[in-house]
Design a protein around this motif. Structure first.
Motif, PDB file in Angstrom:
ATOM      1  N   GLU A 140      38.775  21.589  44.338  1.00  0.00           N
ATOM      2  CA  GLU A 140      40.060  21.998  44.913  1.00  0.00           C
ATOM      3  C   GLU A 140      41.194  21.794  43.912  1.00  0.00           C
ATOM      4  O   GLU A 140      42.119  22.606  43.828  1.00  0.00           O
ATOM      5  N   ASP A 141      41.116  20.731  43.136  1.00  0.00           N
ATOM      6  CA  ASP A 141      42.134  20.468  42.113  1.00  0.00           C
ATOM      7  C   ASP A 141      42.120  21.550  41.033  1.00  0.00           C
ATOM      8  O   ASP A 141      43.174  21.984  40.547  1.00  0.00           O
ATOM      9  N   ILE A 142      40.922  21.994  40.652  1.00  0.00           N
ATOM     10  CA  ILE A 142      40.806  23.069  39.651  1.00  0.00           C
ATOM     11  C   ILE A 142      41.416  24.358  40.191  1.00  0.00           C
ATOM     12  O   ILE A 142      42.167  25.057  39.484  1.00  0.00           O
ATOM     13  N   LEU A 143      41.134  24.693  41.435  1.00  0.00           N
ATOM     14  CA  LEU A 143      41.711  25.899  42.045  1.00  0.00           C
ATOM     15  C   LEU A 143      43.228  25.815  42.104  1.00  0.00           C
ATOM     16  O   LEU A 143      43.937  26.796  41.855  1.00  0.00           O
ATOM     17  N   ASN A 144      43.751  24.631  42.401  1.00  0.00           N
ATOM     18  CA  ASN A 144      45.193  24.434  42.470  1.00  0.00           C
ATOM     19  C   ASN A 144      45.845  24.652  41.106  1.00  0.00           C
ATOM     20  O   ASN A 144      46.889  25.303  40.991  1.00  0.00           O
ATOM     21  N   ARG A 145      45.220  24.121  40.056  1.00  0.00           N
ATOM     22  CA  ARG A 145      45.790  24.277  38.714  1.00  0.00           C
ATOM     23  C   ARG A 145      45.775  25.733  38.256  1.00  0.00           C
ATOM     24  O   ARG A 145      46.736  26.213  37.651  1.00  0.00           O
ATOM     25  N   TYR A 146      44.685  26.433  38.556  1.00  0.00           N
ATOM     26  CA  TYR A 146      44.617  27.841  38.167  1.00  0.00           C
ATOM     27  C   TYR A 146      45.605  28.681  38.963  1.00  0.00           C
ATOM     28  O   TYR A 146      46.189  29.631  38.446  1.00  0.00           O
ATOM     29  N   PHE A 147      45.798  28.330  40.224  1.00  0.00           N
ATOM     30  CA  PHE A 147      46.748  29.092  41.030  1.00  0.00           C
ATOM     31  C   PHE A 147      48.180  28.924  40.505  1.00  0.00           C
ATOM     32  O   PHE A 147      48.973  29.851  40.500  1.00  0.00           O
ATOM     33  N   ASN A 148      48.513  27.719  40.072  1.00  0.00           N
ATOM     34  CA  ASN A 148      49.855  27.482  39.533  1.00  0.00           C
ATOM     35  C   ASN A 148      50.082  28.224  38.224  1.00  0.00           C
ATOM     36  O   ASN A 148      51.217  28.608  37.911  1.00  0.00           O
ATOM     37  N   LYS A 149      49.002  28.427  37.462  1.00  0.00           N
ATOM     38  CA  LYS A 149      49.148  29.133  36.181  1.00  0.00           C
ATOM     39  C   LYS A 149      49.024  30.642  36.341  1.00  0.00           C
ATOM     40  O   LYS A 149      49.763  31.409  35.712  1.00  0.00           O
ATOM     41  N   PHE A 150      48.102  31.081  37.207  1.00  0.00           N
ATOM     42  CA  PHE A 150      47.882  32.511  37.462  1.00  0.00           C
ATOM     43  C   PHE A 150      47.930  32.754  38.975  1.00  0.00           C
ATOM     44  O   PHE A 150      46.877  32.780  39.615  1.00  0.00           O
ATOM     45  N   PRO A 151      49.106  32.867  39.567  1.00  0.00           N
ATOM     46  CA  PRO A 151      49.173  33.072  41.025  1.00  0.00           C
ATOM     47  C   PRO A 151      48.340  34.272  41.466  1.00  0.00           C
ATOM     48  O   PRO A 151      48.440  35.358  40.886  1.00  0.00           O
ATOM     49  N   PHE A 152      47.504  34.057  42.450  1.00  0.00           N
ATOM     50  CA  PHE A 152      46.660  35.139  42.947  1.00  0.00           C
ATOM     51  C   PHE A 152      46.715  35.187  44.458  1.00  0.00           C
ATOM     52  O   PHE A 152      47.164  34.251  45.120  1.00  0.00           O
ATOM     53  N   SER A 153      46.228  36.313  45.016  1.00  0.00           N
ATOM     54  CA  SER A 153      46.315  36.545  46.455  1.00  0.00           C
ATOM     55  C   SER A 153      45.236  35.782  47.205  1.00  0.00           C
ATOM     56  O   SER A 153      44.293  35.229  46.620  1.00  0.00           O
ATOM     57  N   MET A 154      45.388  35.784  48.535  1.00  0.00           N
ATOM     58  CA  MET A 154      44.381  35.158  49.398  1.00  0.00           C
ATOM     59  C   MET A 154      43.037  35.846  49.234  1.00  0.00           C
ATOM     60  O   MET A 154      41.982  35.194  49.282  1.00  0.00           O
ATOM     61  N   ARG A 155      43.050  37.158  49.030  1.00  0.00           N
ATOM     62  CA  ARG A 155      41.796  37.893  48.848  1.00  0.00           C
ATOM     63  C   ARG A 155      41.060  37.412  47.605  1.00  0.00           C
ATOM     64  O   ARG A 155      39.843  37.229  47.620  1.00  0.00           O
ATOM     65  N   ILE A 156      41.809  37.194  46.506  1.00  0.00           N
ATOM     66  CA  ILE A 156      41.175  36.725  45.272  1.00  0.00           C
ATOM     67  C   ILE A 156      40.653  35.304  45.451  1.00  0.00           C
ATOM     68  O   ILE A 156      39.569  34.954  44.973  1.00  0.00           O
ATOM     69  N   TYR A 157      41.415  34.479  46.168  1.00  0.00           N
ATOM     70  CA  TYR A 157      40.960  33.115  46.453  1.00  0.00           C
ATOM     71  C   TYR A 157      39.626  33.136  47.198  1.00  0.00           C
ATOM     72  O   TYR A 157      38.695  32.400  46.869  1.00  0.00           O
ATOM     73  N   ASN A 158      39.524  34.016  48.192  1.00  0.00           N
ATOM     74  CA  ASN A 158      38.273  34.130  48.954  1.00  0.00           C
ATOM     75  C   ASN A 158      37.128  34.620  48.076  1.00  0.00           C
ATOM     76  O   ASN A 158      35.985  34.176  48.221  1.00  0.00           O
ATOM     77  N   LYS A 159      37.435  35.544  47.161  1.00  0.00           N
ATOM     78  CA  LYS A 159      36.381  36.060  46.278  1.00  0.00           C
ATOM     79  C   LYS A 159      35.858  34.968  45.357  1.00  0.00           C
ATOM     80  O   LYS A 159      34.652  34.878  45.102  1.00  0.00           O
ATOM     81  N   VAL A 160      36.763  34.144  44.836  1.00  0.00           N
ATOM     82  CA  VAL A 160      36.329  33.036  43.977  1.00  0.00           C
ATOM     83  C   VAL A 160      35.399  32.099  44.739  1.00  0.00           C
ATOM     84  O   VAL A 160      34.370  31.645  44.217  1.00  0.00           O
ATOM     85  N   LEU A 161      35.736  31.824  46.001  1.00  0.00           N
ATOM     86  CA  LEU A 161      34.884  30.943  46.803  1.00  0.00           C
ATOM     87  C   LEU A 161      33.526  31.591  47.089  1.00  0.00           C
ATOM     88  O   LEU A 161      32.485  30.910  47.072  1.00  0.00           O
ATOM     89  N   LYS A 162      33.513  32.890  47.355  1.00  0.00           N
ATOM     90  CA  LYS A 162      32.237  33.567  47.623  1.00  0.00           C
ATOM     91  C   LYS A 162      31.337  33.568  46.385  1.00  0.00           C
ATOM     92  O   LYS A 162      30.122  33.345  46.490  1.00  0.00           O
ATOM     93  N   ILE A 163      31.949  33.818  45.230  1.00  0.00           N
ATOM     94  CA  ILE A 163      31.159  33.796  43.993  1.00  0.00           C
ATOM     95  C   ILE A 163      30.645  32.380  43.725  1.00  0.00           C
ATOM     96  O   ILE A 163      29.499  32.183  43.309  1.00  0.00           O
ATOM     97  N   SER A 164      31.502  31.378  43.985  1.00  0.00           N
ATOM     98  CA  SER A 164      31.081  29.983  43.804  1.00  0.00           C
ATOM     99  C   SER A 164      29.898  29.653  44.702  1.00  0.00           C
ATOM    100  O   SER A 164      28.962  28.956  44.293  1.00  0.00           O
ATOM    101  N   ARG A 165      29.940  30.153  45.944  1.00  0.00           N
ATOM    102  CA  ARG A 165      28.845  29.919  46.884  1.00  0.00           C
ATOM    103  C   ARG A 165      27.546  30.540  46.360  1.00  0.00           C
ATOM    104  O   ARG A 165      26.469  29.932  46.474  1.00  0.00           O
ATOM    105  N   THR A 166      27.637  31.707  45.763  1.00  0.00           N
ATOM    106  CA  THR A 166      26.445  32.364  45.221  1.00  0.00           C
ATOM    107  C   THR A 166      25.881  31.600  44.035  1.00  0.00           C
ATOM    108  O   THR A 166      24.660  31.437  43.901  1.00  0.00           O
ATOM    109  N   ILE A 167      26.777  31.127  43.161  1.00  0.00           N
ATOM    110  CA  ILE A 167      26.323  30.349  42.004  1.00  0.00           C
ATOM    111  C   ILE A 167      25.613  29.078  42.481  1.00  0.00           C
ATOM    112  O   ILE A 167      24.567  28.686  41.944  1.00  0.00           O
ATOM    113  N   ALA A 168      26.165  28.447  43.499  1.00  0.00           N
ATOM    114  CA  ALA A 168      25.526  27.248  44.059  1.00  0.00           C
ATOM    115  C   ALA A 168      24.159  27.583  44.652  1.00  0.00           C
ATOM    116  O   ALA A 168      23.197  26.811  44.508  1.00  0.00           O
ATOM    117  N   ASP A 169      24.041  28.747  45.302  1.00  0.00           N
ATOM    118  CA  ASP A 169      22.751  29.155  45.872  1.00  0.00           C
ATOM    119  C   ASP A 169      21.713  29.386  44.784  1.00  0.00           C
ATOM    120  O   ASP A 169      20.529  29.066  44.961  1.00  0.00           O
TER     121      ASP A 169
END
Length: 506
Positions: free
Chosen positions: A450-479
């Motif tokens: 969560e801290d990493i996501l916060n730092r990236y958001f402060n440097k490269f503000p992105f939309s809620m859709r992009i935030y969700n996509k990052v989480l979905k890709i992270s879930r796939t990598i974990a799988d």
């Protein structure tokens, strides 16, 4: 007395049971077809007349009225020739009509009485079974396709005379399908692609989670070669998916007579000159387009920026909703479009920006104008971006053995199996289909991530859709790593796949 025969037409991808009612009365010779018939059905009058005469029967001289009920449903295709001909012969007592209502009869007639193939035979059989009609008289060419449904009793014939003989004697057993559906081996393999390990990893993640991906890089680096080998690492179609794909290819007339059930995932690669209608479907007959033909498979758009911008924008709805609604003055249909979008492009007009092959000759204005074809809303619907670099001499001459498609596919299938268990009670196939509700439920991250996501958001503000996509890709990598939890390393890798052209996170 009117003779009534069951037949069928189709609307979209669904079969529609109809009644073909034939009545012959006294009066001046006439042949009328009523009931919202299209041109192909209206033209059947001449085919039916010639087929009956050339089969050795008498064509009545009275007033022939054919009603296609229900009258408010449009009837399309030439598959009503055979039931109309049978109805005329039964109405004139040239054949026995007893028990004729136990069959659904479909088929196109040639002028000499031969029965030729039809489109949409499989959806018709499925709809017949739903209506407790299990016996079907069909063209021989469509027998294998129709027999894919176990409960169906299929009686295939080549000529009108064969049908009338069978209706008289009933001396034939149903067609038995002895075909074994096997996945066709591909002559392509990921081991043939030299280098590009980062892009191969990105494609593995995309296939494991059903994520859309864009590959960008200089000409000749292997983007198209990689894309063509994606089907070799995708998991096999389930029976339900195979049935869906086969129905689509049956309706469009692209199903090979001896193919049976389609077990290979579709791979469609339309040329960049394709129109909106070719891509999403439509026309006077509301036929499916490339995105529907790619259902449960891959839609590859090579040289993405060479496509017309308006053509690319029409992909926004199906990428989001997994279906396409086509509305015309002739009607409205909804086609499935659950495909994985794979695209490739050059980073600039000359193609060599960010490459070490040669110096880019494009100005900043040229590059901005070139990339402007990709709108923000379109890029928002792309999950992953991967840069394919130009090979160096050592890589081109290397004898190192690359990883095969089979070993990559095993990891992809293992990840998909995890997702099937996770979404057993949900109407989802893979991580790429998750909505916000599912992401909150299945994609929780620890404090470090969560801290990493916060730092990236402060440097490269992105939309809620992009935030969700990052989480979905992270879930796939974990799988892929068989990890129950999403860790910071998974999030960092997922963010790296959101960097496009200049390295900005989008």
């Amino acid at each position: 007395m009117a003779i009534s025969i069951y037949s069928s037409t189709y609307n979209g991808l669904q079969g529609v049971i109809i009644n073909v009612e034939v009545e012959i009365s006294r009066g001046l010779p006439a042949f009328n077809i009523v009931g919202l018939a299209d041109t192909a059905v209206r033209e059947s009058k001449e085919r039916v007349r010639s087929a009956i005469i050339n089969s050795g029967y008498d064509f009545p001289l009275g007033k022939i009225t054919v009603n296609l009920a229900p009258a408010d449903i449009k009837k399309v295709g030439s598959l009503l020739d055979l039931p109309i001909a049978i109805g005329i012969l039964a109405a004139t007592d040239q054949i026995n009509s007893e028990g004729i209502n136990n069959f659904i009869i479909v088929g196109e007639l040639s002028l000499n009485g031969d029965i030729t193939s039809i489109r949409g035979a499989l959806p018709i059989v499925i709809e017949g079974i739903r209506n407790n009609l299990v016996k079907f008289i069909v063209p021989t060419v469509n027998a294998l396709e129709c027999s894919l449904i176990e409960k169906a009793e299929i009686y295939p014939f080549d000529t009108l005379n064969q049908v009338t003989t069978y209706l008289k004697h009933r001396d034939m057993l149903p067609y038995k399908n002895n075909c074994v559906n096997r996945k066709k081996d591909s002559n392509m393999d990921f081991s043939e692609v030299v280098g590009q390990n980062a892009t191969k990893r990105a494609l593995e993640i995309a296939c494991a989670g059903g994520h859309n991906i864009i590959m960008f890089g200089p000409p000749g680096c292997g983007k198209s070669m990689l894309a063509s080998r994606i089907p070799t690492i995708l998991p096999s179609l389930t029976y339900e998916e195979s049935l869906d794909v086969t129905k689509i290819y049956s309706i469009t007339g692209k199903l090979h007579p001896n193919e049976g059930l389609i077990v290979n995932r579709p791979y469609r690669a339309p040329h960049h000159t394709a129109t909106k209608t070719a891509l999403i479907g439509g026309g006077s007959q509301l036929v499916p387009g490339e995105i529907t033909l790619s259902h449960h498979g891959i839609l590859f758009l090579d040289e993405l920026l060479e496509f017309n911008k308006t053509v690319l924008e029409v992909l926004r709805e199906p990428l989001e909703s997994k279906q396409i609604t086509i509305s015309r003055c002739t009607g409205s249909v909804v086609y499935p479009a659950d495909f994985m979008l794979v695209a490739s492009l050059n980073p600039c007009p000359c193609g060599y920006y960010l490459s070490k092959v040669r110096e880019c000759t494009c100005s900043d204005h040229d590059r901005i104008k070139y990339l402007s074809k990709l709108s923000g809303p379109f890029l928002d619907r792309i999950d992953m971006f991967s840069f394919a670099y130009a090979h160096n001499f050592n890589e081109m001459t290397s004898t190192t053995k690359e990883e095969s498609s089979e070993s990559i596919r095993k990891r992809v299938e293992a990840a998909r199996q995890i997702q099937r268990k996770r979404f057993a009670l949900e109407k989802l196939n893979c991580n790429g289909d998750m909505s916000g509700r599912h992401i909150r439920k299945y994609c929780t991250v620890d404090s470090a991530a969560e801290d990493i996501l916060n730092r990236y958001f402060n440097k490269f503000p992105f939309s809620m859709r992009i935030y969700n996509k990052v989480l979905k890709i992270s879930r796939t990598i974990a799988d892929l790593e068989n990890s129950k939890d999403i860790t910071s390393s998974h999030v960092v890798e997922a963010i790296s796949y959101r960097q496009f052209i200049k390295g900005d996170v989008i």
